[in-house]
Design a protein around this motif. Sequence first.
Motif, PDB file in Angstrom:
ATOM      1  N   GLN A 208       0.729  -1.094  -0.061  1.00  0.00           N
ATOM      2  CA  GLN A 208       0.060   0.094   0.092  1.00  0.00           C
ATOM      3  C   GLN A 208       0.884   1.259   0.144  1.00  0.00           C
ATOM      4  O   GLN A 208       0.343   2.280  -0.474  1.00  0.00           O
ATOM      5  N   ASP A 209       1.969   1.603   0.390  1.00  0.00           N
ATOM      6  CA  ASP A 209       2.983   2.479   0.529  1.00  0.00           C
ATOM      7  C   ASP A 209       4.451   1.636   0.486  1.00  0.00           C
ATOM      8  O   ASP A 209       4.437   0.669   0.344  1.00  0.00           O
ATOM      9  N   ILE A 246     -11.160   5.498   5.075  1.00  0.00           N
ATOM     10  CA  ILE A 246      -9.650   5.104   4.602  1.00  0.00           C
ATOM     11  C   ILE A 246      -9.896   5.028   3.084  1.00  0.00           C
ATOM     12  O   ILE A 246      -9.074   5.537   2.629  1.00  0.00           O
ATOM     13  N   SER A 249      -9.806   8.460   1.750  1.00  0.00           N
ATOM     14  CA  SER A 249      -8.537   9.186   1.804  1.00  0.00           C
ATOM     15  C   SER A 249      -7.539   8.689   0.752  1.00  0.00           C
ATOM     16  O   SER A 249      -6.766   9.477   0.136  1.00  0.00           O
ATOM     17  N   PHE A 250      -8.039   7.690  -0.183  1.00  0.00           N
ATOM     18  CA  PHE A 250      -7.135   7.092  -1.281  1.00  0.00           C
ATOM     19  C   PHE A 250      -7.425   8.381  -2.503  1.00  0.00           C
ATOM     20  O   PHE A 250      -6.354   8.586  -2.999  1.00  0.00           O
ATOM     21  N   SER A 253      -6.021  11.921  -1.315  1.00  0.00           N
ATOM     22  CA  SER A 253      -4.557  12.228  -1.299  1.00  0.00           C
ATOM     23  C   SER A 253      -4.059  12.252  -2.746  1.00  0.00           C
ATOM     24  O   SER A 253      -3.354  12.852  -2.990  1.00  0.00           O
ATOM     25  N   ASP A 261       1.712   5.730  -2.835  1.00  0.00           N
ATOM     26  CA  ASP A 261       2.005   4.134  -3.548  1.00  0.00           C
ATOM     27  C   ASP A 261       2.813   4.462  -4.550  1.00  0.00           C
ATOM     28  O   ASP A 261       3.283   3.370  -4.901  1.00  0.00           O
ATOM     29  N   TYR A 440     -10.135   1.723  -0.321  1.00  0.00           N
ATOM     30  CA  TYR A 440      -9.650   0.820   0.815  1.00  0.00           C
ATOM     31  C   TYR A 440      -8.578  -0.239   0.683  1.00  0.00           C
ATOM     32  O   TYR A 440      -7.516  -0.194   1.437  1.00  0.00           O
ATOM     33  N   ARG A 443      -5.162   1.118   0.160  1.00  0.00           N
ATOM     34  CA  ARG A 443      -4.727   1.807   1.495  1.00  0.00           C
ATOM     35  C   ARG A 443      -4.414   0.827   2.536  1.00  0.00           C
ATOM     36  O   ARG A 443      -4.181   1.144   3.717  1.00  0.00           O
ATOM     37  N   SER A 444      -4.888  -0.556   2.248  1.00  0.00           N
ATOM     38  CA  SER A 444      -4.652  -1.277   3.375  1.00  0.00           C
ATOM     39  C   SER A 444      -4.085  -2.561   3.138  1.00  0.00           C
ATOM     40  O   SER A 444      -3.568  -3.239   3.963  1.00  0.00           O
TER      41      SER A 444
END
Length: 505
Positions: A208-209, A246, A249-250, A253, A261, A440, A443-444
């Motif tokens: 995710q990051d 969440i 937020s994807f 951002s 990402d 989600y 981001r997860s």
Amino acid sequence: MKITGADGSATKVAFFSSHNLWPSHYETELELMQEHLDQGHDIVQMSCFSELKACDQNLTNAVDTCFLCCKKRKLGVDLLDSKIRNVGIKEYLSWEDKKVVEAIEKNFKDINHLKAYSIDEKYDIGQSVASSLISLLRVSSPDLDKHSKLVENYVIGSAEIYYAFKRFLTAEQPAFVYLFNGRWANTRAAFRACQKTGTRCVLHERGQDIHHYGLFTNHFPHSIANFTTRAIELWERADTDEKVEIGESFYISRRGGSNVDWYSFVAKQDNNQLPEDWDDDKENIVIFHSSEDEVAAIDEEWKNQLYGNQLEGIRAICEDLLSSSNINLYLRLHPNLANADPSETSAYSSLPYANLTVIRPESKISSYLLIEKADKVLTFGSTVGIEATFWNKPSILAGKAFYENLESTYNPISHSQLLSYCKQKGLAPLDKRGALIYGYYFRSFGSKYKYVKANSFSSVEFKGTNLDQVVQSSVKIKRFFKIRTFARILKRSSLKVNLLKLLYK
């Protein structure tokens, strides 16, 4: 507690290490190696000692790059708590295998001819080589005559990996194998060898990051079907209130230009800029062009059933909407093409349609203002397609995409149905639930690193050591760049291979 195999011996885990010089990918393998060592497992690593005439990080088999790769690999395993075994590719390549490789096809008239080529029943070697060529040359349809030697080297090297890795798996009998991504020429060879021998294969990729990595068992990270299943399952297991926040937020951002990402393509755009000919009184459809190199040569799941390619689709759409004088089309070329081969954008820039405005990749015109002002958004698989739904716009999908089964986009099954969506006034945006599931997930998903620390996309440490920095600053390596001259004198590649193995040990 030590986990053992059925015969009471320690479980054996194998790694095919290929992209050592690409930041984070080899460090991810080291993370996984250490995790398995912590459990008492035995590890064997297959890797290249300049045996391949072409690979994704060294298209010309430059000896200094080979040395850097071997040196980084050695530095990494030296940081592990226990020793592991390392073997070369050709240690497992038999004389019979070499004869088979000599006989396979190596010359192809065009990219479609290459993509269609398979060996040993189901090993799609042509697709894998095409995948590497398209991504690294940054051209959707490379000139195979111009790059004939590169194609030949890729085909030979990939075939050698495939046959050698099959023998390796038979001899070593690992419980499972780890390798990077799987779509590239050399890694797909190992992946298909696993499938041929029935060996469990775990492909690793970014998570995710920068602080997470993803694992994909027995399928490409690009699998639409598996993504859909995983994304929905992850959503349904999550806390109801938290997952919506969440998921949102994807999109927030990404619109803000955050590098979460991957690098942001909109950070340098002007949030207030639209095309000069924008007309609010017209029905404005914005087409977002996709950067297709990552999925241009995967498998049939990614084949566009509507159009042969994006250019063909855009031409057909523009031509058939010319009679609709109330419709304006705006084509946003993907910002990722700003530094690509000019041939990738010239065909679009010269499209002769009065109802079309083409926005160059480097243009500062805002992608998100285009979404906001558009009446409809049309994509060929770009993430923008699902983002448009989140921002309350009807989104029409003209290609393949991870999100196609999440019921948040219009997915026409024919060109005529696509045109009807384009012409329909008041076309409503679809339910956001699928968009939230998608957001989600991205981001997860993934596992958090324990031994790896990522400072950025290009700066990664394993157990506190930045291997790339150590390798690049090594005095011995700088001195050893003279090996280029040495290799020319040797001429025989086998001597170079043996020299690199000796230095590795």
